[in-house]
Scaffold this motif. Structure first.
Motif: not given
Length: 354
Positions: A17-24, A162-168
């Motif tokens: 929940g912290h890392i994936f938005p930051a990666l996005a 909140t950003p999500v991974r590109d796959s979504f």
């Protein structure tokens, strides 16, 4: 404008929940030189691609009551602030972006000490302690839920989702042996699983099977009864790494109410029954779930008040009413901010490059 390329330190640690938005966000800043701040032995050590060098510091949160251990925590916090300041100075960084959690404390204070622009993203509908305490030291607080702004009345806030991974963002086929025409229920308890929810679902499952439904049950790794149910229409696994196609295929999700999960449900337009984790800090999952309930995208039940009979009948009623599910699907879609990563990256650029 600062020198080129811009050097950005991202502080995000501990949970997806912290890392994936930051990666996005990082993916929307391709011209930046980005380095990462984390904690030893947390999942960022496994999740981060090699593009982002990882620096780690020993820091922890104030979850316990004040006592003898508090002095040790404070001492490590002061030491970690000094370490991050040294990192910012020696690395000649231009700004700091953080998604909160206790890693944000030393990152924000060190950036303030260095006079660097700082942005924090708060994904929950009620801001956590770190955001409430340290947002005055940030230039801007980016919000996942507009409802959070009322808890930060004197702080500059911008609602970006909140950003999500590109796959979504891509429609994908589900690579599981589930017939295309059957109703699919997906049960997901978050990164830690949800033993209480799992038990309820297993009690309800036989009735749902009779109604023709299939179930994909993500149990987590901490459920001692995870393998006690077997049925041709039931797939059980601790985790599944292809969540985008799974939620896109689902007719209904039964889920906790973490901010990241809710964002994924909105993006995939998945109707849901939400059972907020009752021990979440400051009951933040209940506040998150309320936004979905109020919009009509989900039904919400408190865990201590939910019986398997109630859950069984609520799900059956929805399975028998495609029009209700379609309405919930549209309401979920209305909550999605599909360009959240791009918005947040633009906010970073605006502050760091001024």
């Amino acid at each position: 404008m600062s020198k080129s390329p811009i050097r950005l330190l991202i502080a995000a640690s501990g949970t997806g929940g912290h890392i994936f938005p930051a990666l996005a966000v990082a993916q929307h800043l391709p011209n930046y030189t980005i380095e990462w701040l984390g904690v030893p032995d947390r999942i960022e050590n496994e999740l981060l691609p090699p593009d982002y060098p990882l620096h780690t510091i020993a820091v922890e949160g104030f979850q316990q009551r004040f006592g003898l251990g508090t002095l040790s925590i404070v001492t490590r916090l002061v030491s970690s602030i000094w370490q991050v300041r040294q990192l910012l100075r020696e690395g000649k960084f231009d700004g700091v972006f953080t998604t909160g959690g206790y890693i944000a404390g030393p990152a924000i204070m060190a950036a303030r000490w260095q006079g660097l622009p700082t942005i924090i993203h708060e994904s929950n509908a009620i801001p956590g302690k770190v955001t409430r305490w340290l947002s005055p030291f940030c230039n801007t607080v980016a919000l996942g839920f507009e409802a959070a702004s009322k808890y930060l009345p004197r702080i500059k806030t911008v609602t970006v989702g909140t950003p999500v991974r590109d796959s979504f963002q891509l429609t994908q086929a589900l690579e599981l042996p589930i017939p295309p025409e059957v109703p699919l229920i997906v049960v997901v308890g978050g990164s830690q699983g949800a033993v209480a929810v799992n038990k309820l679902v297993r009690q309800c499952a036989p009735v749902w099977f009779e109604a023709g439904a299939w179930i994909v049950h993500l149990t987590g790794e901490k459920d001692p009864e995870a393998n006690t149910l077997s049925h041709p229409q039931y797939l059980s696994m601790p985790f599944y790494d292809q969540m985008a196609p799974l939620l896109q295929r689902a007719n209904l999700a039964i889920s906790r109410a973490g901010a990241g999960t809710l964002t994924e449900l909105a993006i995939t337009e998945t109707p849901a029954i939400l059972i907020p984790y009752p021990y979440a800090a400051e009951d933040h999952q209940a506040f998150n779930a309320a936004s979905f309930k109020d919009s009509g995208a989900a039904f919400v039940f408190r865990q201590d008040q939910l019986t398997h009979e109630t859950l069984e009948q609520e799900v059956l009623a929805l399975l028998k009413s495609p029009t209700r599910l379609e309405d919930m699907k549209q309401k979920a879609a209305s909550l999605a901010i599909r360009d959240s990563g791009k918005r947040l990256a633009s906010l970073v650029r605006e502050l760091v490059e001024q």
